[in-house]
Design a protein around this motif. Structure first.
Motif, mmCIF file in Angstrom:
data_model
loop_
_atom_site.group_PDB
_atom_site.id
_atom_site.type_symbol
_atom_site.label_atom_id
_atom_site.label_comp_id
_atom_site.label_asym_id
_atom_site.label_seq_id
_atom_site.Cartn_x
_atom_site.Cartn_y
_atom_site.Cartn_z
ATOM 1 N N PRO A 260 29.034 18.415 -38.889
ATOM 2 C CA PRO A 260 28.836 19.868 -38.729
ATOM 3 C C PRO A 260 28.934 20.589 -40.077
ATOM 4 C CG PRO A 260 31.075 19.273 -38.155
ATOM 5 C CD PRO A 260 30.363 17.980 -38.438
ATOM 6 N N PRO A 261 28.516 21.869 -40.153
ATOM 7 C CA PRO A 261 28.583 22.605 -41.425
ATOM 8 C C PRO A 261 29.990 22.612 -41.994
ATOM 9 C CG PRO A 261 27.271 23.814 -39.824
ATOM 10 C CD PRO A 261 27.886 22.663 -39.082
ATOM 11 N N ALA A 262 30.085 22.374 -43.295
ATOM 12 C CA ALA A 262 31.386 22.295 -43.954
ATOM 13 C C ALA A 262 31.943 23.661 -44.318
ATOM 14 C CB ALA A 262 31.278 21.442 -45.213
ATOM 15 N N ILE A 263 31.254 24.714 -43.944
ATOM 16 C CA ILE A 263 31.723 26.070 -44.238
ATOM 17 C C ILE A 263 31.123 27.016 -43.205
ATOM 18 C CG2 ILE A 263 29.839 26.665 -45.824
ATOM 19 C CD1 ILE A 263 31.917 28.133 -47.550
ATOM 20 N N SER A 264 31.843 28.061 -42.878
ATOM 21 C CA SER A 264 31.371 29.051 -41.912
ATOM 22 C C SER A 264 31.246 30.412 -42.579
ATOM 23 C CB SER A 264 32.346 29.146 -40.722
ATOM 24 O OG SER A 264 31.964 30.184 -39.846
ATOM 25 N N LEU A 265 30.112 31.065 -42.335
ATOM 26 C CA LEU A 265 29.857 32.394 -42.902
ATOM 27 C C LEU A 265 29.693 33.446 -41.805
ATOM 28 C CD1 LEU A 265 27.256 31.413 -45.657
ATOM 29 C CD2 LEU A 265 29.734 31.617 -45.891
ATOM 30 N N LYS A 266 30.189 33.155 -40.608
ATOM 31 C CA LYS A 266 29.980 34.060 -39.471
ATOM 32 C C LYS A 266 30.787 35.351 -39.584
ATOM 33 C CE LYS A 266 28.932 30.315 -36.214
ATOM 34 N NZ LYS A 266 29.310 29.646 -34.946
ATOM 35 N N CYS A 267 31.818 35.344 -40.410
ATOM 36 C CA CYS A 267 32.667 36.537 -40.533
ATOM 37 C C CYS A 267 32.382 37.343 -41.790
ATOM 38 C CB CYS A 267 34.144 36.132 -40.521
ATOM 39 S SG CYS A 267 34.678 35.343 -38.986
ATOM 40 N N VAL A 268 31.326 37.003 -42.512
ATOM 41 C CA VAL A 268 31.011 37.706 -43.765
ATOM 42 C C VAL A 268 30.590 39.139 -43.455
ATOM 43 C CG1 VAL A 268 29.409 37.822 -45.709
ATOM 44 C CG2 VAL A 268 30.417 35.633 -45.042
ATOM 45 N N GLU A 269 31.312 40.106 -44.023
ATOM 46 C CA GLU A 269 31.000 41.519 -43.847
ATOM 47 C C GLU A 269 30.165 42.064 -44.996
ATOM 48 O OE1 GLU A 269 34.590 43.675 -43.198
ATOM 49 O OE2 GLU A 269 35.399 42.193 -41.787
ATOM 50 N N ARG A 288 14.665 31.114 -53.352
ATOM 51 C CA ARG A 288 14.307 31.983 -52.240
ATOM 52 C C ARG A 288 14.608 31.332 -50.887
ATOM 53 N NH1 ARG A 288 8.511 34.770 -52.538
ATOM 54 N NH2 ARG A 288 9.290 34.982 -54.655
ATOM 55 N N ASP A 289 14.300 30.049 -50.741
ATOM 56 C CA ASP A 289 14.558 29.365 -49.472
ATOM 57 C C ASP A 289 16.052 29.273 -49.189
ATOM 58 O OD1 ASP A 289 11.846 29.060 -49.137
ATOM 59 O OD2 ASP A 289 11.808 27.031 -49.994
ATOM 60 N N GLN A 290 16.827 28.951 -50.237
ATOM 61 C CA GLN A 290 18.271 28.873 -50.052
ATOM 62 C C GLN A 290 18.855 30.232 -49.685
ATOM 63 O OE1 GLN A 290 16.530 27.543 -52.513
ATOM 64 N NE2 GLN A 290 17.513 25.743 -53.407
ATOM 65 N N LEU A 291 18.331 31.276 -50.307
ATOM 66 C CA LEU A 291 18.836 32.615 -50.023
ATOM 67 C C LEU A 291 18.547 33.015 -48.585
ATOM 68 C CD1 LEU A 291 20.237 35.062 -51.252
ATOM 69 C CD2 LEU A 291 17.998 35.944 -51.906
ATOM 70 N N GLN A 292 17.381 32.636 -48.092
ATOM 71 C CA GLN A 292 17.038 32.944 -46.709
ATOM 72 C C GLN A 292 17.989 32.220 -45.742
ATOM 73 O OE1 GLN A 292 14.673 35.186 -46.159
ATOM 74 N NE2 GLN A 292 15.023 35.174 -43.960
ATOM 75 N N GLN A 293 18.339 30.982 -46.072
ATOM 76 C CA GLN A 293 19.281 30.233 -45.245
ATOM 77 C C GLN A 293 20.664 30.867 -45.259
ATOM 78 O OE1 GLN A 293 19.678 26.150 -46.450
ATOM 79 N NE2 GLN A 293 21.170 25.650 -44.848
ATOM 80 N N CYS A 298 24.955 34.227 -42.458
ATOM 81 C CA CYS A 298 25.851 35.394 -42.383
ATOM 82 C C CYS A 298 25.427 36.226 -41.172
ATOM 83 C CB CYS A 298 25.782 36.213 -43.665
ATOM 84 S SG CYS A 298 26.275 35.317 -45.154
ATOM 85 N N SER A 299 25.833 35.802 -40.000
ATOM 86 C CA SER A 299 25.305 36.340 -38.746
ATOM 87 C C SER A 299 26.140 37.462 -38.148
ATOM 88 C CB SER A 299 25.177 35.206 -37.726
ATOM 89 O OG SER A 299 26.424 34.544 -37.542
ATOM 90 N N SER A 300 27.143 37.951 -38.845
ATOM 91 C CA SER A 300 27.979 39.005 -38.307
ATOM 92 C C SER A 300 27.207 40.310 -38.160
ATOM 93 C CB SER A 300 29.200 39.231 -39.208
ATOM 94 O OG SER A 300 29.943 40.351 -38.782
ATOM 95 N N GLU A 301 27.487 41.057 -37.082
ATOM 96 C CA GLU A 301 26.841 42.352 -36.875
ATOM 97 C C GLU A 301 27.303 43.379 -37.913
ATOM 98 O OE1 GLU A 301 27.625 43.557 -32.912
ATOM 99 O OE2 GLU A 301 26.376 41.989 -31.978
ATOM 100 N N LYS A 302 28.463 43.161 -38.520
ATOM 101 C CA LYS A 302 28.992 44.084 -39.528
ATOM 102 C C LYS A 302 28.452 43.801 -40.927
ATOM 103 C CE LYS A 302 33.412 44.583 -37.108
ATOM 104 N NZ LYS A 302 34.889 44.453 -37.243
#
Length: 513
Positions: A260-269, A288-293, A298-302
């Protein structure tokens, strides 16, 4: 035929006297409509219909009346309760005019809706944590720079921005101060802020600056130095309570691609992208491709995004408009221009052999170190280093083929004054801050005007004076026109023939021997 035409035909020759009490009391005085009298005059009462429409700004009422076939507009008497609203509108307009005047005095241009007013001093940030303001003073900032005056209040209001300001204008503090203020709240699992930059040297510099600004605060600020350590440190088994991560795109994407991913970015504000135009460049080294990923992770609504760079390309602007809601674009000075603290010179050296002769002539006449020398590739950096090492000069080279330890040692020695002349590639051209660089030499002609701006931006930082000398040969004349225009915009003396050189064809490449 509309209602008015029908009414006109029916009442032809009639005289109306509207003295009777109407069914609906009008807001204004009654309207009397007269027509040309004829033999069989007829008098009859008519109740006219009144249509009204309120407007937000001036509280108008449109009263449709018939008078010689024209629709007239009348004002309704203002409600005394609305006087306070009018005063607020006037005061708001006055504040906006003063803010725009202050922006013009500081060469700040903004594009966006409801842009916050710029600050004039750090004392206006009374709601910011006192320790952060004290640390700002310790870092040598007595008053905010133009980019800080507008970017800090915008980010404090959680607005997404695209900021373009000259090199050495304090962009790092412009995004770190509001970022640290937002992170004063309770901690959550995972990183709450992510700072992306193109090189490890710049990432380490930003991390050190962040540590200095957060002195006395309990922030956990991390940088990805070793992949194996990062995989165990930020993996699913970690407690995940971190604050800020500073890294390059490639290393972060490597961790995201693990299963699984070795880092989580779900809480990035906050997602801060430094040197944004470099990350959007096309070619083999495009991020550019890496930046899009990363943006997708960074899927947080905030989540809010802020981009900073000394130069801005149409590709970056277009991406920001489509992906950043409520965007504010901030530009200090002329876009893609050089700060006026750098004295610029173009020096003709004939051919490739003339470059080495001209360089040794500069050394012989005396230069005031520290000096940065830019070349186009790591092979040319090593070649020039081999030529100069036997001249008894304290010189070293830094490029991508050297190990991270070697690069760190070289930069540290250069900062401490043990190395007088540092030969480097584009690796050092972006964002790296060396205090007191007196001279920048473009040994190889810059491939683009953007590259030129970033290279010579290593000198003349934070208001200090500096000088930049650019060598050019006969083969470089096809690229000379764009650089000459930058010198002219900066107030430098440029021969007219350089501005009349034929524009470079996009098909013509540049090969370095």
């Amino acid at each position: 035929m509309d209602a008015y035409d029908i009414f006109k035909k029916i009442t032809k020759g009639a005289k109306f006297k509207l003295k009777r009490e109407p069914l609906v009391k009008p807001l204004e005085s009654d309207v009397t409509i007269k027509s040309e009298p004829i033999d069989n005059s007829l008098t009859c009462p008519v109740v006219s219909s009144i249509s009204s429409m309120e407007q937000e700004k001036d509280d108008f009422v449109l009263l449709n009346s018939l008078k010689d076939g024209q629709i007239t507009r009348k004002k309704r008497k203002k409600d005394p309760n609305l006087s306070s609203i009018d005063d607020e509108i006037k005061q708001k307009r006055m504040r906006e005019e003063k803010a725009n005047q202050y922006r013009n005095e500081n060469s700040i241009s903004v594009v966006g809706r409801h842009v916050p007013e710029p600050i004039k001093s750090f004392k206006e940030l009374s709601f910011v944590d006192a320790d952060l303001l004290v640390n700002i003073t310790k870092c040598g900032y007595t008053e905010p720079t133009p980019i800080q005056k507008q970017a800090i209040p915008a980010m404090l209001e959680k607005r997404q921005i695209l900021a373009c300001a000259p090199t050495g204008s304090g962009k790092t503090v412009a995004f770190l101060l509001p970022l640290l203020q937002h992170l004063e709240g309770p901690k959550s699992n995972g990183f709450r802020a992510l700072i992306i930059c193109p090189t490890r040297e710049l990432a380490k510099q930003i991390q050190q600056e962040c540590v200095r600004l957060s002195d006395g605060k309990k922030f956990k600020i991390h940088i990805i130095s070793k992949i194996n350590k990062a995989m165990s440190q930020y993996g699913p088994k970690s407690n995940g309570k971190y604050d800020i991560l500073v890294t390059t795109p490639n290393r972060l994407c490597f961790l995201l691609n693990q299963d699984p991913p070795a880092i989580s970015l779900k809480c990035v504000e906050w997602l801060i992208i430094d040197e944004a135009d470099k990350l959007f460049e096309e070619g083999v080294r495009s991020f550019r491709d890496q930046l899009q990923q990363i943006v997708k992770a960074c899927s947080s609504e905030k989540r809010k995004i802020a981009m900073f760079s000394a130069t801005c390309t149409p590709v970056v602007s277009k991406w920001c408009v489509h992906n950043m809601r409520g965007l504010i674009r901030i530009t200090v000075g002329l876009r893609n221009a050089v700060t006026d603290t750098v004295e610029q010179e173009l020096k003709f050296v004939g051919n490739e052999e003339g470059k080495l002769l001209a360089f040794r002539d500069l050394i012989r006449n005396g230069v005031n170190p520290p000096v940065l020398v830019f070349v186009q590739s790591k092979e040319r950096a090593q070649q020039l280093f081999t030529e100069l090492i036997y001249d008894g000069i304290n010189v070293d080279a830094i490029h991508s083929e050297r190990t991270q330890v070697q690069r760190d040692n070289t930069i540290r020695s250069f900062r401490e004054g043990k190395i007088w002349i540092l030969i480097c590639t584009e690796l050092i051209a972006r964002g790296v801050d060396f205090k007191g660089i007196n001279l920048v030499i473009n040994y190889d002609f810059p491939p683009s005007s953007i590259s030129y701006v970033h290279r010579i931006g290593r000198a003349g930082r934070a208001g200090r004076k500096g000088k930049a000398i650019t060598f050019f040969t006969v083969d470089d004349t096809v690229n000379l026109r764009n650089i000459a225009h930058i010198l002219r915009q900066s107030g430098q003396q440029v021969p007219d023939f350089m501005l009349r050189i034929k524009k470079r064809s996009k098909r013509n490449g540049r090969s370095w021997r």
